[in-house]
Design a protein around this motif. Sequence first.
Motif: not given
Length: 600
Positions: A177, A361-362, A182, A293-298, A184, A187
């Motif tokens: 981290r 997750p998103k 976060e 959990y990737p911040q963009e969603g999955t 992603s 990254q």
Amino acid sequence: MGGRHRTDDSGAGDYGYRPPRRRTSAGRVLVPLAGSVALAVLLGVAAFVIVNRDDGKGQGQAQGCAGGELAVRVVAAPDIAPAVSAVAQKYNAAKPAAGGKCVRVGVQAQSAPRVANALAGSGLTAGRTDADLWIPDSRMWLDLMRARGAKPPAAEDSIAASPVVLAASQDVVGGLRRTLGEPSWAQVAAAADVTDPDGLAKQVRVVTLDPRQNAAGLGAALAAAGVLRAGGKEDRLIGALKQLSRSLAGSPESLLASLDVKSRRAPVGVATEQGVWNFNTRQKPASPVVPLYPQEGTVSLDYPLVFTATDAATKGAAKKFAAELSGAAGQKIIRDHGFRTPDGKGGAALAEDAGFAAEPPKALAAPDAKAAAALTQSWSRLNLGTRLLALFDVSGTMALPVPGAGADRMRVISRIGTEGLRLFPPDSEIGVWEFSTHLDGQGTDHREMVPVGPLAEKVGGVLRKDLLAGRLAEVRARPTGDTGLNDTIAAAYELMTEDYRADKINTILVLTDGAGNDDPDGGLSDEEVVRKLKEQYDPAKPVSILIIAFGPDAPKGRARMDAIASATGGELFIVKDVLQVRKIFVESMKRRICAPHCED
């Protein structure tokens, strides 16, 4: 787990053996898969859970089983097979019956690509499999089948869901981290980008699963691809895919186990949420794996029901069992095995204190069939072997200084060439020539520095990759030399076409600061070399020429050099700054996806 691509097919410890009902054909190969292996597995090498019961109506003691047995054979993805088996055991214990026959449900664990391969069989075997009900881990496999011209059965309702997540050992999560921020996809792709070895790759090691064989690997690649394309960073995707192909885990279990291996670079991998739960539950590692959990969603694996039975009675019995899987009791068992319900509800297994998210997750938009097919094709093309002959211009102007670099053009290009070699795996076949004029006697404008061959092969007791690095470090510009480009290209093309390798991308790479051919003593004219190349070029055995030209004189030769490259389906790149040559290595990897039918 043995084998590079073994990602499934759990052992028979939980299953009792049942002989096969009928033979199937391995059929048309949809994925890189040995047909004989698929056929052997489909013929029953994997074991079945069969619980013999008397006939009945699904409640209490069975009635009227005189009609014999009706077997329902379920083939499920290896991760969900234990849960489906547990539901089947309870279902069979209730002594179900259909049409006066005792129903017995058996469950076999088998990877989705293998079943898809059988379903895509040709002729009399088309669409057949040793299953009456197939539960793949994702409907993406059916989408891929359709994209490739097959006609699989329709996927119906899902019985479970499991998000694709990033994963890391609990011991390194804090450091990750701090390095990545976060979690992603963007990254992680940056950390995996082979063209940026001085970036995040110095601190983070990314491990994944073959997207042609594993739904989590495919889902992760598609999620990352969508995020990068949306951000205008498709070049990074190419670099990441190239690097990840070298760091594949043989199975989900081996990937998760590797996350606890101590290293100077923090390891992060790709898995499903259920896979993380299963690994921690079964293996009980000292440092548990944590889902990130990737911040963009999955995307999520969705475990659809695919009815493949051709007999009406068997299909009806399969549908009754499917209803049991979708019912309250069946769904509880599935959640207890680390899955979510199709709408994202988790059970007690996904405990928050173990790092699991209470809410799903998103969700990223589900990838379409074309995107999945294009990505798997790109992966395969990027990872074809390489046969490359690099031609380095050593004419007089290469001794001119590069502003701000503290070195002349020759030194800078040789360093970049050395960097480029690091992009290629050991089985790549690479060689180097230098060219100017009369380098190897009157009229011979090139000289072989290192013959074309595998990087891992020894030449005179030295590994070819080390020999190449040494020769490039020693190369010097020839102060009085001109640029015998045409004769050199003609000679190189003749060599590469004679030694063409069908299992590799065959390329001639030219690095020059000139304006094309500059040979006062004659040799092939521009028209003659283009005509010669067009005559030799064979689309069935393509050898492409990529020319990288730099320096103030390069634009003057654009038309001539472009004609040479285009004659072989290749391309000319003119860069203003010699340091931009690094970017061309990414472009050359992108061309591997489309060659020999690339468009401008």
